[in-house]
Design a protein around this motif. Structure first.
Motif, PDB file in Angstrom:
ATOM      1  N   SER A   1       0.860  -1.199   0.000  1.00 34.33           N
ATOM      2  CA  SER A   1       0.000   0.000   0.000  1.00 34.33           C
ATOM      3  C   SER A   1       0.885   1.233   0.000  1.00 34.33           C
ATOM      4  CB  SER A   1      -0.890   0.019   1.253  1.00 34.33           C
ATOM      5  OG  SER A   1      -1.372   1.331   1.483  1.00 34.33           O
ATOM      6  N   ASN A   2       0.496   2.221  -0.811  1.00 33.05           N
ATOM      7  CA  ASN A   2       1.271   3.478  -0.790  1.00 33.05           C
ATOM      8  C   ASN A   2       0.484   4.597  -0.110  1.00 33.05           C
ATOM      9  OD1 ASN A   2      -0.555   4.200  -2.750  1.00 33.05           O
ATOM     10  ND2 ASN A   2       0.963   4.753  -4.309  1.00 33.05           N
ATOM     11  N   TYR A   3      -0.600   4.222   0.606  1.00 30.76           N
ATOM     12  CA  TYR A   3      -1.280   5.221   1.446  1.00 30.76           C
ATOM     13  C   TYR A   3      -0.451   5.429   2.702  1.00 30.76           C
ATOM     14  CZ  TYR A   3      -5.665   5.201  -1.165  1.00 30.76           C
ATOM     15  OH  TYR A   3      -6.615   5.361  -2.120  1.00 30.76           O
TER      16      TYR A   3
ATOM     17  N   LEU B   1       5.666   9.214  -0.525  1.00 34.28           N
ATOM     18  CA  LEU B   1       4.393   8.609  -0.101  1.00 34.28           C
ATOM     19  C   LEU B   1       3.690   9.434   0.975  1.00 34.28           C
ATOM     20  CD1 LEU B   1       5.193   4.769   0.207  1.00 34.28           C
ATOM     21  CD2 LEU B   1       4.981   6.168  -1.836  1.00 34.28           C
TER      22      LEU B   1
ATOM     23  N   LYS C   1       1.593  11.855   3.333  1.00 34.02           N
ATOM     24  CA  LYS C   1       0.173  12.191   3.215  1.00 34.02           C
ATOM     25  C   LYS C   1      -0.049  13.461   2.405  1.00 34.02           C
ATOM     26  CE  LYS C   1      -3.849  12.681   6.143  1.00 34.02           C
ATOM     27  NZ  LYS C   1      -4.340  12.756   7.507  1.00 34.02           N
TER      28      LYS C   1
ATOM     29  N   ARG D   1      -2.793   6.616  -5.512  1.00 35.04           N
ATOM     30  CA  ARG D   1      -2.684   5.691  -4.366  1.00 35.04           C
ATOM     31  C   ARG D   1      -3.281   4.333  -4.698  1.00 35.04           C
ATOM     32  NH1 ARG D   1       0.449   8.325  -0.178  1.00 35.04           N
ATOM     33  NH2 ARG D   1       0.266  10.523  -0.709  1.00 35.04           N
TER      34      ARG D   1
ATOM     35  N   ARG E   1      -4.050   0.154  -2.857  1.00 33.28           N
ATOM     36  CA  ARG E   1      -3.942  -0.828  -1.772  1.00 33.28           C
ATOM     37  C   ARG E   1      -4.140  -2.206  -2.378  1.00 33.28           C
ATOM     38  NH1 ARG E   1      -7.517   2.913   1.445  1.00 33.28           N
ATOM     39  NH2 ARG E   1      -6.126   3.784   3.042  1.00 33.28           N
TER      40      ARG E   1
ATOM     41  N   ASP F   1      -0.476   2.874   7.097  1.00 32.01           N
ATOM     42  CA  ASP F   1      -1.820   2.791   6.540  1.00 32.01           C
ATOM     43  C   ASP F   1      -2.727   1.992   7.482  1.00 32.01           C
ATOM     44  OD1 ASP F   1      -4.065   2.705   5.041  1.00 32.01           O
ATOM     45  OD2 ASP F   1      -3.201   1.593   3.348  1.00 32.01           O
TER      46      ASP F   1
ATOM     47  N   ASN G   1       3.746   2.957  -8.696  1.00 34.08           N
ATOM     48  CA  ASN G   1       3.231   4.023  -7.821  1.00 34.08           C
ATOM     49  C   ASN G   1       3.788   3.972  -6.398  1.00 34.08           C
ATOM     50  OD1 ASN G   1       1.723   5.562  -9.602  1.00 34.08           O
ATOM     51  ND2 ASN G   1       0.108   4.013  -9.618  1.00 34.08           N
ATOM     52  N   TYR G   2       4.706   3.064  -6.145  1.00 32.83           N
ATOM     53  CA  TYR G   2       5.388   3.098  -4.834  1.00 32.83           C
ATOM     54  C   TYR G   2       6.596   4.012  -5.000  1.00 32.83           C
ATOM     55  CZ  TYR G   2       6.405   1.353  -0.140  1.00 32.83           C
ATOM     56  OH  TYR G   2       6.600   1.247   1.216  1.00 32.83           O
TER      57      TYR G   2
END
Ligand code: SAM
Ligand code: SF4
Ligand code: FES
Length: 355
Positions: A67-69, A79, A81, A88, A90, A118, A310-311
């Motif tokens: 997850s990149n949240y 990454l 916030k 983003r 998951r 996350d 996207n990471y």
């Protein structure tokens, strides 16, 4: 032979390299070496310490960036916030477990589960993932989920997780607070101490090249890893990420990064030290260079497509467009090409030989 001996600030390089324990002054001296011949001697010493305390085996840790949240806002990280530009994602619990099975089928004996902080994944979700991986695969599990509650750590340890990776990032308290608006170094260290006290093999480490960081700070990072008695320590170069407050800061210097890894190996002896993906992203063949100056671990990326691009922790991260199954094979070739051996074992802490 006099001409082979380099003297600076009252220190003789060969004497310092042969001391059984290095103090902060010695570490700063080694990190400050400028002469190519001296730096080569430092690297040779680090390589021989690695060979003596860790052997020739390189441990592969298959990483799933699930997850990149992230709820945290570390100013250096893509990454964070506050980065509204990032797409983003998951992965589902099932996808994570399936990916762990791929890692196991490839003969890799450690699965690293990494994400931003996350909290969408509750304690029970992570427990389910750990139990299912442990039931299906003979692997060690490393968690790298940021700061979570002590109760969660307890449950995940009982569920079968073996290791926790939580870098202290910088041992300079003021710099730590400037980089992390909601977190304090003291708290981070309390987490590391707790994780160790309940039996996790613990990984820490720093980022090299942060704005305002000094050579003394890097020496403190190495000494802090020694004090925590880390089982694994990662010394990785800062690389700017374009949508963060540090986007205009230069990337870390390669030679200084390698010197830090080498000195860390000499000080920390039997601690696992990875040759990081960040080092491989800093310069071509960066990971091979790291393996030559003391590192004994690499982390092939198993994050599936379309997620892996996207990471984006920083710009120019390697392997993001590769086939997710290609990295391990690629790294095996590189390691064997260097005359080293890929470990067939789980590669537990060298400080606790039998677990
Ligand atoms: N969120 C978890 C944590 O912070 O421990 C795990 C994921 S976080 C992306 C993993 C590591 O990335 C951090 O410990 C930090 O050292 C590193 N990192 C973040 N931004 C970086 C940057 N711009 N350059 C180099 N390393 C970076
Ligand atoms: Fe989040 Fe970890 Fe990046 Fe900090 S370093 S912003 S905790 S993913
Ligand atoms: Fe990812 Fe070489 S390690 S393709």
């Amino acid at each position: 032979m006099k001409k082979d001996i380099y003297i600076a600030d009252d220190k003789i390089l060969s004497d310092v390299l042969n001391k059984p324990q290095l103090n902060k002054d010695d570490i700063v001296y080694l990190l400050s070496l400028k002469d190519d011949k001296d730096i080569s001697e430092l690297f040779r010493k680090a390589d021989s310490v690695r060979k003596e305390f860790c052997g020739d085996e390189v441990h592969l840790r298959g990483i799933i960036e699930f997850s990149n949240y992230c709820e945290a806002d570390c100013v250096y990280c893509g990454l964070r916030k506050g980065n509204k530009q990032l797409d983003r994602y998951r992965m589902s619990v099932e996808e994570i477990i399936e990916t762990a099975k791929h890692i196991h089928s490839a003969g890799i004996k450690t699965v690293v589960l990494q994400s931003g902080e996350d909290f969408y994944y509750r304690k029970e979700d992570i427990t389910r993932i750990i139990k299912s991986i442990k039931d299906n695969c003979d692997v060690a599990i490393t968690l790298s989920l940021g700061e979570r509650s002590f109760e969660e750590y307890d449950e995940w340890k009982s569920a079968g997780a073996d290791r926790y990776l939580l870098k202290h990032e910088t041992a300079n308290e003021k710099l730590y607070s400037a980089l992390h608006s909601h977190q304090k170094l003291e708290e981070r260290l309390a987490h590391l101490k707790y994780l160790k006290s309940i039996g996790f093999q613990v990984g820490s480490g720093n980022i090299i090249g942060l704005p305002g960081q000094t050579i003394e700070d890097i020496a403190d990072d190495i000494l802090l890893c020694k004090e925590i008695d880390c089982d694994m320590c990662s010394f990785s170069p800062f690389i700017p990420s374009k949508d963060t407050p540090l986007r205009k800061i230069s990337k870390a210097d390669l030679e200084f990064t390698l010197k830090t890894m080498a000195v860390a190996r000499i000080v920390l002896k039997n601690t696992h030290i990875p040759s990081t993906t960040a080092l491989g992203s800093l310069v071509e063949n960066g990971r091979e260079k790291g393996l030559e100056v003391g590192a004994n671990v690499v982390m092939p990326n198993y994050t599936p497509n379309p997620y892996r691009q996207n990471y984006k922790i920083y710009e120019g991260k390697i392997c993001i467009s590769d086939d997710p199954l290609a990295c391990a094979g690629c790294l095996r070739l590189k390691i064997e090409g260097m005359g080293r051996k890929v470990s067939e074992e789980k590669g537990h802490s060298l400080k606790r030989i039998k677990r």
